[in-house]
Scaffold this active site. Structure first.
Site, PDB file in Angstrom:
ATOM      1  N   CYS A  86       0.990  -1.537   0.089  1.00 41.14           N
ATOM      2  CA  CYS A  86       0.065  -0.034   0.247  1.00 41.14           C
ATOM      3  C   CYS A  86       0.868   0.802   0.082  1.00 41.14           C
ATOM      4  O   CYS A  86       1.370   2.149  -1.039  1.00 41.14           O
ATOM      5  CB  CYS A  86      -1.278   0.135   0.982  1.00 41.14           C
ATOM      6  SG  CYS A  86      -2.331   1.505   1.009  1.00 41.14           S
ATOM      7  N   HIS A 170      -4.469  -5.048   0.456  1.00 40.34           N
ATOM      8  CA  HIS A 170      -3.736  -5.712   1.780  1.00 40.34           C
ATOM      9  C   HIS A 170      -3.675  -6.976   1.764  1.00 40.34           C
ATOM     10  O   HIS A 170      -4.741  -7.876   2.271  1.00 40.34           O
ATOM     11  CB  HIS A 170      -4.095  -4.577   3.096  1.00 40.34           C
ATOM     12  CG  HIS A 170      -4.191  -3.506   3.367  1.00 40.34           C
ATOM     13  ND1 HIS A 170      -2.777  -2.983   4.034  1.00 40.34           N
ATOM     14  CD2 HIS A 170      -4.135  -2.020   2.823  1.00 40.34           C
ATOM     15  CE1 HIS A 170      -2.515  -1.904   4.245  1.00 40.34           C
ATOM     16  NE2 HIS A 170      -2.982  -0.799   3.331  1.00 40.34           N
ATOM     17  N   GLU A 172      -2.293  -8.376   4.241  1.00 41.19           N
ATOM     18  CA  GLU A 172      -1.937  -8.814   5.629  1.00 41.19           C
ATOM     19  C   GLU A 172      -3.074  -8.686   6.935  1.00 41.19           C
ATOM     20  O   GLU A 172      -3.257  -8.984   7.600  1.00 41.19           O
ATOM     21  CB  GLU A 172      -0.603  -7.897   6.092  1.00 41.19           C
ATOM     22  CG  GLU A 172      -1.030  -7.051   6.463  1.00 41.19           C
ATOM     23  CD  GLU A 172      -1.179  -5.898   5.370  1.00 41.19           C
ATOM     24  OE1 GLU A 172      -0.995  -4.920   5.448  1.00 41.19           O
ATOM     25  OE2 GLU A 172      -1.129  -5.989   4.726  1.00 41.19           O
TER      26      GLU A 172
END
Length: 237
Positions: A86, A170, A172
């Site tokens: 990001c 993202h 994660e």
């Protein structure tokens, strides 16, 4: 495969969720640095680096962002491989000569992304895949020589440039982080936040888990790097 030792450059102003998520997903020995507090490694004695997301924009004139850019630029010049996520994706692109710009619309929520061709970074991930996104800036122009790896209607979502990779999405995020980030977006209307929150479901999260393969692919590249400890390279796509 060697377990890589990575510098985790945490650019989140409240880094608790970010720390938890990356430590859970990355099969690596992570040494964390608070980038917003101007804490950065004194050497490049790592197998690679990771730059996390942030609520900041890479073009803001803040000392910590300038410091982070300078460290990443020097790290890449030494041949160190890494991953930007990001904000990190945008920062790596900017350091290497790409352009980052503010978007007309905010991208947030579980979105579909298209791979644009074969890629070691996205190996094992479907050509069309789901991932959680949240960003108001984008990489408008890739750095010279960089390869676009994924995109959607909002723009570039993954690229490779020499020894480093960037992903706009993202991989994660868990559901708790997705909800907390969505609720924090004061720039969005209540109606839009409610719609995004309604979409943060268990099935959506499970669909997005495929994108976590990015971490295994990157750590494998870095762990297999025969040079290691700051002088190696990441194999190209």
């Amino acid at each position: 495969m060697a377990r890589p030792r990575l510098a985790l450059l945490n650019a989140a102003h409240d880094g608790t969720d970010t720390r938890r998520n990356f430590r859970r997903e990355l099969d690596a020995d992570l040494v964390e640095f608070d980038a917003t507090g101007r804490e950065l490694p004194e050497t490049f004695a790592f197998d690679g680096f990771v730059v996390t997301g942030s609520r900041a924009s890479v073009y803001w004139a803040e000392p910590w962002i300038a410091d982070l850019k300078a460290w990443v630029e020097e790290a890449i010049e030494t041949g160190l491989g890494g991953l930007g996520v990001c904000f990190g994706h945008q920062l790596v692109a900017a350091v290497l000569g790409g352009d980052v710009e503010a978007m007309d619309d905010y991208e947030i929520g579980y979105r579909e992304i298209e791979r644009t061709g074969p890629s070691r970074l996205l190996s094992g991930i479907d050509r069309t895949f789901t991932a959680f996104t949240t960003h108001a800036d984008r990489v408008a122009t890739l750095p010279p020589g960089a390869t676009r790896l994924a995109e959607n209607e909002y723009g570039i979502h993954a690229f490779r440039a020499g020894t480093v990779f960037g992903v706009q999405f993202h991989p994660e995020y868990d559901q708790a982080t997705a909800r907390a980030v969505t609720r924090s977006k004061d720039e969005l209307t209540d109606e839009r936040k409610a719609a995004v929150l309604d979409g943060i479901t268990r099935p959506s999260y499970l669909a997005a888990c495929t994108a976590k393969q990015v971490f295994e692919n990157v750590t494998q590249e870095l762990g297999d790097n025969e040079h290691g400890a700051g002088s190696g390279t990441v194999a190209g796509d």
